[in-house]
Write a protein that holds these residues in place. Structure first.
Motif, PDB file in Angstrom:
ATOM      1  N   MET A 194      -3.966   2.536  -7.681  1.00 18.87           N
ATOM      2  CA  MET A 194      -4.919   2.790  -6.595  1.00 18.87           C
ATOM      3  C   MET A 194      -5.966   1.685  -6.512  1.00 18.87           C
ATOM      4  O   MET A 194      -6.483   1.392  -5.432  1.00 18.87           O
ATOM      5  N   VAL A 195      -6.280   1.062  -7.646  1.00 16.94           N
ATOM      6  CA  VAL A 195      -7.143  -0.125  -7.613  1.00 16.94           C
ATOM      7  C   VAL A 195      -6.445  -1.219  -6.816  1.00 16.94           C
ATOM      8  O   VAL A 195      -7.062  -1.895  -5.971  1.00 16.94           O
ATOM      9  N   GLN A 196      -5.156  -1.387  -7.074  1.00 13.53           N
ATOM     10  CA  GLN A 196      -4.393  -2.381  -6.326  1.00 13.53           C
ATOM     11  C   GLN A 196      -4.262  -1.992  -4.854  1.00 13.53           C
ATOM     12  O   GLN A 196      -4.216  -2.868  -3.988  1.00 13.53           O
ATOM     13  N   PHE A 197      -4.186  -0.714  -4.574  1.00 17.63           N
ATOM     14  CA  PHE A 197      -4.168  -0.245  -3.184  1.00 17.63           C
ATOM     15  C   PHE A 197      -5.414  -0.734  -2.450  1.00 17.63           C
ATOM     16  O   PHE A 197      -5.331  -1.251  -1.333  1.00 17.63           O
ATOM     17  N   SER A 198      -6.577  -0.582  -3.094  1.00 20.95           N
ATOM     18  CA  SER A 198      -7.819  -1.069  -2.474  1.00 20.95           C
ATOM     19  C   SER A 198      -7.797  -2.591  -2.350  1.00 20.95           C
ATOM     20  O   SER A 198      -8.305  -3.158  -1.381  1.00 20.95           O
ATOM     21  N   GLY A 199      -7.181  -3.255  -3.352  1.00 20.03           N
ATOM     22  CA  GLY A 199      -7.053  -4.702  -3.263  1.00 20.03           C
ATOM     23  C   GLY A 199      -6.185  -5.129  -2.103  1.00 20.03           C
ATOM     24  O   GLY A 199      -6.446  -6.154  -1.458  1.00 20.03           O
TER      25      GLY A 199
ATOM     26  N   MET B  84       0.825  -1.202   0.000  1.00 24.20           N
ATOM     27  CA  MET B  84       0.000   0.000   0.000  1.00 24.20           C
ATOM     28  C   MET B  84       0.865   1.260   0.000  1.00 24.20           C
ATOM     29  O   MET B  84       0.592   2.220  -0.741  1.00 24.20           O
TER      30      MET B  84
ATOM     31  N   ASN C 165      -9.181  -7.710  -7.250  1.00 26.21           N
ATOM     32  CA  ASN C 165      -9.707  -7.791  -5.884  1.00 26.21           C
ATOM     33  C   ASN C 165      -9.964  -9.227  -5.448  1.00 26.21           C
ATOM     34  O   ASN C 165      -9.690  -9.576  -4.290  1.00 26.21           O
TER      35      ASN C 165
ATOM     36  N   THR D 299     -10.573  -4.904 -12.509  1.00 25.04           N
ATOM     37  CA  THR D 299     -10.720  -4.565 -11.095  1.00 25.04           C
ATOM     38  C   THR D 299     -11.236  -5.756 -10.291  1.00 25.04           C
ATOM     39  O   THR D 299     -10.755  -6.038  -9.186  1.00 25.04           O
TER      40      THR D 299
ATOM     41  N   ILE E  57      -5.980  -3.599   0.716  1.00 26.07           N
ATOM     42  CA  ILE E  57      -6.828  -3.493   1.912  1.00 26.07           C
ATOM     43  C   ILE E  57      -7.667  -4.761   2.060  1.00 26.07           C
ATOM     44  O   ILE E  57      -7.815  -5.317   3.158  1.00 26.07           O
ATOM     45  N   VAL E  58      -8.225  -5.229   0.945  1.00 24.66           N
ATOM     46  CA  VAL E  58      -8.977  -6.491   0.952  1.00 24.66           C
ATOM     47  C   VAL E  58      -8.076  -7.636   1.407  1.00 24.66           C
ATOM     48  O   VAL E  58      -8.484  -8.499   2.205  1.00 24.66           O
TER      49      VAL E  58
END
Length: 444
Positions: A296-301, A183, A358, A354, A303-304
């Motif tokens: 940033m998509v990977q950043f959210s991933g 992240m 995820n 995306t 978090i998942v």
């Protein structure tokens, strides 16, 4: 605890630090925090290099090659660290025996942070020619060599001192360092990619994340030395017999166990770079989607992934770690088959990309969360410290080190279905390794 007894058995270079920290009692929460900070700093260094291998190095160090070939060259250098890592473990085990754990850790982390930061000062190929590539390769080897020495035993200590009914939960805590490190690395690169022109990013913007590495590693070093230098920590390590042994001695008693342990987490490690580094390369080479946006998509991933790692600990405490690893490997195999049968899910469709990322990060968290214990489940107490380091090194080498290089080449030649084929091979290796060890998964 008697401080005099602790310092009497310490190496001379560690005694002053132990005396200074003699007032500090080690709490399990302190160990957990030290583990997470240490692992996050290590993963940050590696993810910074991995992301740059796609967005930066092909243009800065391989401008003479076509984009695909240049990226493959970058991934070749990326893999060098995983080859050097087991050699670093062996070398730093000797440093540990002669000068102590604290000295070993200090040298390793300064080398890791220093080599990463030094990359930020490298001139381009257009400035000094092939020497730039050679220097990049040397610093990458130094990264891997240093990471082998960064093994401090805290993850093993944390699992050994965990309540039996919560060992799955405590085993997953060190693994949280991976999504945290990713992240931070992805956020830094995304910021510069989005806010700078392409020329400025290639000229100087990419250097900042590498430069930050030294500061991050110094902070991580002090966080870990705060524990390592305490007499209480030394006592707990001695109680758990977490001391290095010779590699020949380890091989004589546990050669087969090391090999099995290295293959148990292959499903997770094969997936590791297929949801982090490889997708950036594929999108950069084959689509117009912004790399900054996708990071940033990977950043959210990530978090998942962190949430799934925590969930793996809760589930493992209910059904057992071995069952958790079997289930997660089966899910990764199913995910791999889906990738083979429907490669378009990761084609030009941004929504599909995306979703793929995820789901991949979720499965990575569920599987990776329990691999810390998997690599040492068959080792006796005396061999746990060295065995844990080397089995982990070999697992990363076999499962993840060459994954971006191999999968990018195969996908370009034969189509995206090869992503699923590669991932399926890792899942099958995990299932086979687990079938060879039907005993209950003992804790680290």
């Amino acid at each position: 605890m008697n401080t005099d007894n602790a310092t009497a058995t310490s190496h001379p270079l560690e005694r002053d630090a132990q005396v200074a920290m003699s007032h500090h009692d080690v709490h399990p929460n302190d160990i957990a925090l030290g583990v997470v900070i240490g692992r996050a700093s290590e993963y940050f260094d590696f993810f910074v290099f991995g992301i740059a291998s796609v967005l930066v190095f092909p243009k800065v160090f391989f401008p003479f090659a076509e984009p695909l070939a240049a990226t493959l060259y970058s991934f070749g250098i990326f893999a060098l660290a995983f080859v050097a890592r087991p050699l670093g473990s062996i070398f730093f085990m000797k440093i540990h025996k002669q000068h102590g754990r604290g000295v070993k850790l200090t040298i390793a982390l300064f080398l890791l942070g220093g080599s990463t930061a030094a990359i930020s000062f490298l001139p381009s190929y257009n400035s000094i020619g092939v020497v730039a590539i050679e220097l990049l390769a040397v610093l990458r080897v130094a990264q891997g060599f240093a990471l082998g020495g960064a093994w401090d035993g805290m993850a093993s200590l944390l699992a050994l001192n965990a309540p039996r009914e919560q060992r799955g939960w405590y085993a997953m805590i060190p693994q949280l360092g991976a999504p945290i490190g990713f992240m931070v690395a992805s956020a830094l690169f995304s910021f510069f990619v989005v806010n700078l022109t392409q020329a400025d990013f290639i000229d100087w913007g990419w250097r900042f994340p590498f430069f930050c590495a030294f500061t991050i590693n110094v902070v991580a070093l002090f966080a870990r030395l705060r524990l390592v230098a305490t007499p209480e920590f030394t006592r707990l390590l001695d109680k758990g017999q977490l001391e290095p042994v010779g590699v020949v001695d380890l091989a004589r008693h546990h050669a087969l166990d090391v090999w099995i342990g290295a293959f148990v987490p292959l499903a997770s490690f094969a997936l590791f770079h297929l949801v982090t580094i490889f997708p950036i390369a594929w999108l950069t080479l084959s689509s117009d989607r912004s790399a900054g946006e996708f990071l940033m998509v990977q950043f959210s991933g990530a978090i998942v992934c962190a949430g799934a790692i925590a969930a793996s600990g809760l589930i493992a405490d209910q059904i057992g770690r071995r069952n958790m690893l079997l289930i997660s490997a089966g899910l990764i195999a199913a995910f791999a088959c889906g990738s083979i049968l429907a490669p378009l899910i990761f084609g030009e469709n941004a929504i599909g990309q995306t979703i793929y990322v995820n789901i991949g990060f979720m499965l990575l968290g569920l599987s990776y969360g329990q691999t810390a214990g998997a690599v040492t489940s068959r080792l006796g107490a005396r061999y746990r410290y060295t065995g844990a380091a080397l089995t982990s090194d070999l697992a990363w080498l076999f499962g993840a080190g060459f994954a971006p290089l191999v999968v990018l080449y195969l996908s370009t030649e034969y189509g995206l279905a090869m992503v699923g084929v590669y991932l399926l091979s890792g899942a099958l290796a995990t299932l086979l390794a687990l079938s060879l060890d039907r005993s209950e998964m003992r804790q680290m």
